[in-house]
Design a protein around this motif. Structure first.
Motif: not given
Ligand code: HEC
Ligand code: HEC
Length: 234
Positions: A64-92
């Motif tokens: 389901k998260a595929e639509m987010c990967f383009g910006c936030h990275g497949e593992d949540g480690n975005s490469t663009d410095p203005e797009t936040p990493k989501l990896t390990g962020q609290y789910g809620s």
């Protein structure tokens, strides 16, 4: 007197947030009986990881998260410095932010329209997927002394409660069951700085009781830059 009153209310709000926040759990997984201690990512137990993930299903969330990967990275480690990493962020916390974009409380020209595309169940699962990934980490520790000082110490005359008292000493949040305070340690420097500037200007107003607006209100550009340097290296 006014300042002191405000500081006391901030502290009371803080205590209330810490003690009242509970993450919904399903019936098959009893919540731990005792509050978990402040942790660093390395030492999280299985129960703590479950609390970080929140109510969604991380396995279902991956596709389901595929639509987010383009910006936030497949593992949540975005490469663009203005797009936040989501990896390990609290789910809620992830869920809350996406809802805030949906309601218009948060606005952003690219992220805003994305929020419309996810329904509630998908959002829980997507959030759980990113939360289940390894916790974000900076490429190298920063030796910014001013940033470290501001992060770790109160400056009550300027109504600044130390960052560590809400985000934890390593910036990984206060406790695994408390998703109110996001993981900021190891986040991109430019993103951190951008958000702090938005809080200071009052463009971002979605922290509980406006705590973030109060905290950075009197900090200078140089101080916010020092904080962004230090926090991104954690
Ligand atoms: C087109 C690029 C793009 C896509 C696709 C995208 N995002 Fe974002 N997202 C961003 C940007 C850029 C920001 C930072 C916005 C800001 O500065 O306010 C952001 C911010 C966020 C935040 C706030 C993070 C924080 O630390 O507060 C969350 C959560 C988030 N996105 C989740 C998602 C999810 C979930 C998806 C998929 C449904 C998604 N995003 C898809 C670009 C994108
Ligand atoms: C009294 C508690 C409190 C204190 C003290 C505090 N924060 Fe926060 N902070 C929060 C909360 C709550 C949020 C989440 C806001 C939301 O729900 O969107 C937050 C969010 C943030 C964000 C946005 C994270 C993201 O992913 O978008 C940054 C950056 C941040 N804080 C940095 C700091 C720094 C740096 C300090 C010290 C100068 C600090 N905070 C002190 C409570 C606090």
């Amino acid at each position: 007197m006014f300042n002191r009153y405000r500081i006391i209310s901030i502290c009371l709000a803080l205590v209330a947030l810490v003690s009242c926040t509970a993450v919904p759990t399903d019936n098959s997984s009893p919540a731990p009986q005792t509050p978990a201690p402040q942790v660093s990512a390395k030492m999280e137990s299985a129960d703590e990881i479950k609390l970080r993930i929140g109510p969604g299903d991380p396995v279902a969330g991956k596709s389901k998260a595929e639509m987010c990967f383009g910006c936030h990275g497949e593992d949540g480690n975005s490469t663009d410095p203005e797009t936040p990493k989501l990896t390990g962020q609290y789910g809620s916390y992830i869920t809350k932010q996406v809802r805030d974009y949906l309601s218009g409380l948060l606005t952003h020209q690219t992220m805003g329209p994305m929020a419309v595309n996810v329904d509630d169940e998908d959002l829980y699962d997507i959030s759980a997927y990113f939360a289940s990934q390894p916790m974000m980490k900076g490429a190298a520790p920063s030796n910014n002394k001013l940033g470290k000082h501001l992060f770790e110490n109160d400056d009550l005359p300027r109504m600044m409660v130390s960052c560590k008292s809400c985000h934890g000493i390593t910036g990984k949040g206060l406790a695994p069951g408390n998703p109110v305070y996001p993981v900021i340690g190891g986040q991109h420097r430019d993103y951190l700085l951008g958000q702090m500037l938005k809080f200071r200007k009052g463009i971002r107003n979605n922290s509980t009781g406006g705590v973030m607006n109060t905290t950075v209100h009197s900090l200078s550009d140089a101080e916010l830059e020092a904080l962004a340097d230090y926090v991104s290296g954690l």
